[in-house]
Design a protein around this motif. Sequence first.
Motif, PDB file in Angstrom:
ATOM      1  N   LEU A   7       0.826  -1.256  -0.182  1.00 35.51           N
ATOM      2  CA  LEU A   7       0.003   0.021  -0.168  1.00 35.51           C
ATOM      3  C   LEU A   7       0.964   1.012   0.000  1.00 35.51           C
ATOM      4  O   LEU A   7       0.585   2.341  -0.641  1.00 35.51           O
ATOM      5  CB  LEU A   7      -0.991   0.056   1.182  1.00 35.51           C
ATOM      6  CG  LEU A   7      -1.815   1.097   1.197  1.00 35.51           C
ATOM      7  CD1 LEU A   7      -2.922   0.871   0.153  1.00 35.51           C
ATOM      8  CD2 LEU A   7      -2.820   1.292   2.586  1.00 35.51           C
ATOM      9  N   SER A   8       1.907   1.209   0.833  1.00 35.13           N
ATOM     10  CA  SER A   8       2.738   2.539   1.065  1.00 35.13           C
ATOM     11  C   SER A   8       3.439   2.748  -0.499  1.00 35.13           C
ATOM     12  O   SER A   8       3.616   3.797  -0.847  1.00 35.13           O
ATOM     13  CB  SER A   8       3.731   2.298   2.004  1.00 35.13           C
ATOM     14  OG  SER A   8       5.003   1.390   1.597  1.00 35.13           O
ATOM     15  N   ARG A  14       6.049   6.992  -7.971  1.00 38.28           N
ATOM     16  CA  ARG A  14       6.422   6.135  -8.748  1.00 38.28           C
ATOM     17  C   ARG A  14       7.059   6.550 -10.045  1.00 38.28           C
ATOM     18  O   ARG A  14       6.197   7.226 -10.607  1.00 38.28           O
ATOM     19  CB  ARG A  14       5.512   5.127  -8.857  1.00 38.28           C
ATOM     20  CG  ARG A  14       5.549   3.823  -9.690  1.00 38.28           C
ATOM     21  CD  ARG A  14       4.079   3.059  -9.378  1.00 38.28           C
ATOM     22  NE  ARG A  14       3.977   1.990 -10.480  1.00 38.28           N
ATOM     23  CZ  ARG A  14       4.139   0.831 -10.247  1.00 38.28           C
ATOM     24  NH1 ARG A  14       4.298   0.269  -9.167  1.00 38.28           N
ATOM     25  NH2 ARG A  14       3.963  -0.091 -11.385  1.00 38.28           N
ATOM     26  N   ALA A  15       8.560   6.373 -10.412  1.00 36.77           N
ATOM     27  CA  ALA A  15       9.168   7.089 -11.415  1.00 36.77           C
ATOM     28  C   ALA A  15       9.138   5.881 -12.629  1.00 36.77           C
ATOM     29  O   ALA A  15       9.132   4.729 -12.244  1.00 36.77           O
ATOM     30  CB  ALA A  15      10.365   7.630 -11.190  1.00 36.77           C
ATOM     31  N   ARG A  47       0.481   3.872 -13.128  1.00 34.35           N
ATOM     32  CA  ARG A  47       0.509   4.886 -11.917  1.00 34.35           C
ATOM     33  C   ARG A  47       1.829   5.696 -11.544  1.00 34.35           C
ATOM     34  O   ARG A  47       2.095   5.734 -10.576  1.00 34.35           O
ATOM     35  CB  ARG A  47       0.176   3.705 -10.498  1.00 34.35           C
ATOM     36  CG  ARG A  47      -1.151   2.995 -10.518  1.00 34.35           C
ATOM     37  CD  ARG A  47      -1.427   2.409  -9.291  1.00 34.35           C
ATOM     38  NE  ARG A  47      -0.423   1.705  -8.451  1.00 34.35           N
ATOM     39  CZ  ARG A  47      -0.213   0.340  -8.932  1.00 34.35           C
ATOM     40  NH1 ARG A  47      -1.012  -0.290  -9.837  1.00 34.35           N
ATOM     41  NH2 ARG A  47       0.732  -0.061  -8.387  1.00 34.35           N
ATOM     42  N   LEU A  48       2.229   5.992 -12.657  1.00 35.08           N
ATOM     43  CA  LEU A  48       3.289   6.860 -12.626  1.00 35.08           C
ATOM     44  C   LEU A  48       3.122   8.120 -12.098  1.00 35.08           C
ATOM     45  O   LEU A  48       2.172   8.612 -12.457  1.00 35.08           O
ATOM     46  CB  LEU A  48       4.064   6.888 -14.141  1.00 35.08           C
ATOM     47  CG  LEU A  48       4.438   5.538 -14.774  1.00 35.08           C
ATOM     48  CD1 LEU A  48       4.868   6.047 -16.093  1.00 35.08           C
ATOM     49  CD2 LEU A  48       5.651   4.918 -14.209  1.00 35.08           C
ATOM     50  N   THR A  49       4.096   8.609 -11.148  1.00 36.16           N
ATOM     51  CA  THR A  49       3.561   9.852 -10.711  1.00 36.16           C
ATOM     52  C   THR A  49       4.782  10.758 -11.360  1.00 36.16           C
ATOM     53  O   THR A  49       4.721  12.166 -11.115  1.00 36.16           O
ATOM     54  CB  THR A  49       3.815  10.045  -9.006  1.00 36.16           C
ATOM     55  OG1 THR A  49       5.341   9.435  -8.687  1.00 36.16           O
ATOM     56  CG2 THR A  49       2.935   9.323  -8.589  1.00 36.16           C
ATOM     57  N   ASP A  50       5.850  10.123 -11.612  1.00 37.93           N
ATOM     58  CA  ASP A  50       6.894  11.021 -12.410  1.00 37.93           C
ATOM     59  C   ASP A  50       7.687  10.204 -13.572  1.00 37.93           C
ATOM     60  O   ASP A  50       7.521   9.129 -13.482  1.00 37.93           O
ATOM     61  CB  ASP A  50       8.208  11.255 -11.400  1.00 37.93           C
ATOM     62  CG  ASP A  50       7.502  12.085 -10.033  1.00 37.93           C
ATOM     63  OD1 ASP A  50       7.433  13.501 -10.405  1.00 37.93           O
ATOM     64  OD2 ASP A  50       7.325  11.239  -9.038  1.00 37.93           O
ATOM     65  N   LEU A  51       8.320  11.103 -14.363  1.00 41.88           N
ATOM     66  CA  LEU A  51       9.008  10.512 -15.370  1.00 41.88           C
ATOM     67  C   LEU A  51      10.662  10.419 -14.575  1.00 41.88           C
ATOM     68  O   LEU A  51      10.874  10.957 -13.661  1.00 41.88           O
ATOM     69  CB  LEU A  51       9.368  11.393 -16.521  1.00 41.88           C
ATOM     70  CG  LEU A  51       7.900  11.326 -17.454  1.00 41.88           C
ATOM     71  CD1 LEU A  51       8.016  12.310 -18.543  1.00 41.88           C
ATOM     72  CD2 LEU A  51       7.541  10.209 -17.893  1.00 41.88           C
ATOM     73  N   ALA A  52      11.344   9.746 -15.176  1.00 36.54           N
ATOM     74  CA  ALA A  52      12.662   9.546 -14.590  1.00 36.54           C
ATOM     75  C   ALA A  52      13.539  10.754 -14.515  1.00 36.54           C
ATOM     76  O   ALA A  52      13.235  11.449 -15.299  1.00 36.54           O
ATOM     77  CB  ALA A  52      13.492   8.105 -15.112  1.00 36.54           C
ATOM     78  N   ASN A  69      -1.712   7.737 -16.320  1.00 34.65           N
ATOM     79  CA  ASN A  69      -0.929   7.751 -15.145  1.00 34.65           C
ATOM     80  C   ASN A  69      -1.398   8.910 -14.348  1.00 34.65           C
ATOM     81  O   ASN A  69      -2.447   9.553 -14.279  1.00 34.65           O
ATOM     82  CB  ASN A  69       0.405   7.814 -15.531  1.00 34.65           C
ATOM     83  CG  ASN A  69       0.884   6.646 -16.097  1.00 34.65           C
ATOM     84  OD1 ASN A  69       1.074   5.366 -15.468  1.00 34.65           O
ATOM     85  ND2 ASN A  69       1.384   6.329 -17.500  1.00 34.65           N
ATOM     86  N   MET A  70      -0.248   9.139 -13.446  1.00 31.29           N
ATOM     87  CA  MET A  70      -0.797  10.547 -12.386  1.00 31.29           C
ATOM     88  C   MET A  70       0.391  11.361 -12.514  1.00 31.29           C
ATOM     89  O   MET A  70       0.770  12.144 -11.566  1.00 31.29           O
ATOM     90  CB  MET A  70      -0.695   9.877 -11.039  1.00 31.29           C
ATOM     91  CG  MET A  70      -1.642   8.901 -10.877  1.00 31.29           C
ATOM     92  SD  MET A  70      -1.919   8.225  -9.283  1.00 31.29           S
ATOM     93  CE  MET A  70      -0.368   7.039  -8.931  1.00 31.29           C
ATOM     94  N   LEU A  71       0.822  11.687 -13.812  1.00 27.39           N
ATOM     95  CA  LEU A  71       2.030  12.742 -13.950  1.00 27.39           C
ATOM     96  C   LEU A  71       1.329  14.238 -13.884  1.00 27.39           C
ATOM     97  O   LEU A  71       0.524  14.380 -14.363  1.00 27.39           O
ATOM     98  CB  LEU A  71       2.558  12.516 -15.370  1.00 27.39           C
ATOM     99  CG  LEU A  71       3.043  11.106 -15.857  1.00 27.39           C
ATOM    100  CD1 LEU A  71       3.712  11.223 -17.199  1.00 27.39           C
ATOM    101  CD2 LEU A  71       4.357  11.020 -14.838  1.00 27.39           C
TER     102      LEU A  71
END
Length: 297
Positions: A7-8, A14-15, A47-52, A69-71
Amino acid sequence: GMSARRLSSELGARALDGALAAPHFTNLAPTDDGSLAYSELKASNLRLTDLAADLSAFAQLATLDVSHNMLRNLNGLGALPVLVTLNAAGNSLRRLLDFDPPPSGSRLRVADLRDNCISNQASADSFSHPQLETLLLDGNRMASLECLKSLRCLRRLTVSRNALRDTAGLDGLSSLEHLDLARNQLDSAEALPSLVGLRTLHLGHNRLTVLPRLSQLGGLTVVGLESNRFAALREITRPLEGLPTLRALAFADNPIVDKSEVRLELLWRLPALDEIDGAPVAPRSSTRPAAEEMSRH
């Protein structure tokens, strides 16, 4: 233990990294130095929050799909010098293509940014994608198109379901062929006469009461004006008269006062029409005058 840890990680950042991307590469193609590399990465719904932070390992990518995603931004894409096609639809992006282009210049031609939270840029100067041909911005929060005025190669632009009030910024985009500004709050469309390459124009579900004269748009084929505020048919026919290729016109759900001979008037003023509000126009009989034939429908 395990479920709390999972969950955490799901809630955390998430990149896009090599391990995450590995199963999603396609299109093995030769690179400039003759080696083989994957040219396409489909990384949607991860569920990506960022690109690398450093995308240089992906430098061979010509096509990148990070949709759904979540970018919140596209920082880092400048490390992709041969990127041509970008799909970042369905994220939480706030600004339009907010990354510094590669040192060699942007090669981006297609950008799908539909269904994000993109609102206006502070400045048009920072927008440096001169080869962009297709830009899809439906379902965002754009209140103005001023930041697009440098996109001289733009051929397809869709900005439906936004917050536009006018067409300022489009003036002189003469390569534009397909324009969709439906479902905004447009009450003027003054830039249209300068879009001399236009073929399809969708302006349905706005607040238009008048249109500028469009007779110089010689290739215009499809015009959608449904659900606006045109009170008289001549406010629609006069701007469109003299267009040799105008085949389809939609104008349903306008408060046109005199409806009795609308169809007849339309075909008299705009003789090239073969579709009105989605229905084909009956073929004209060669034995009877066109007007008599049409008045019986």
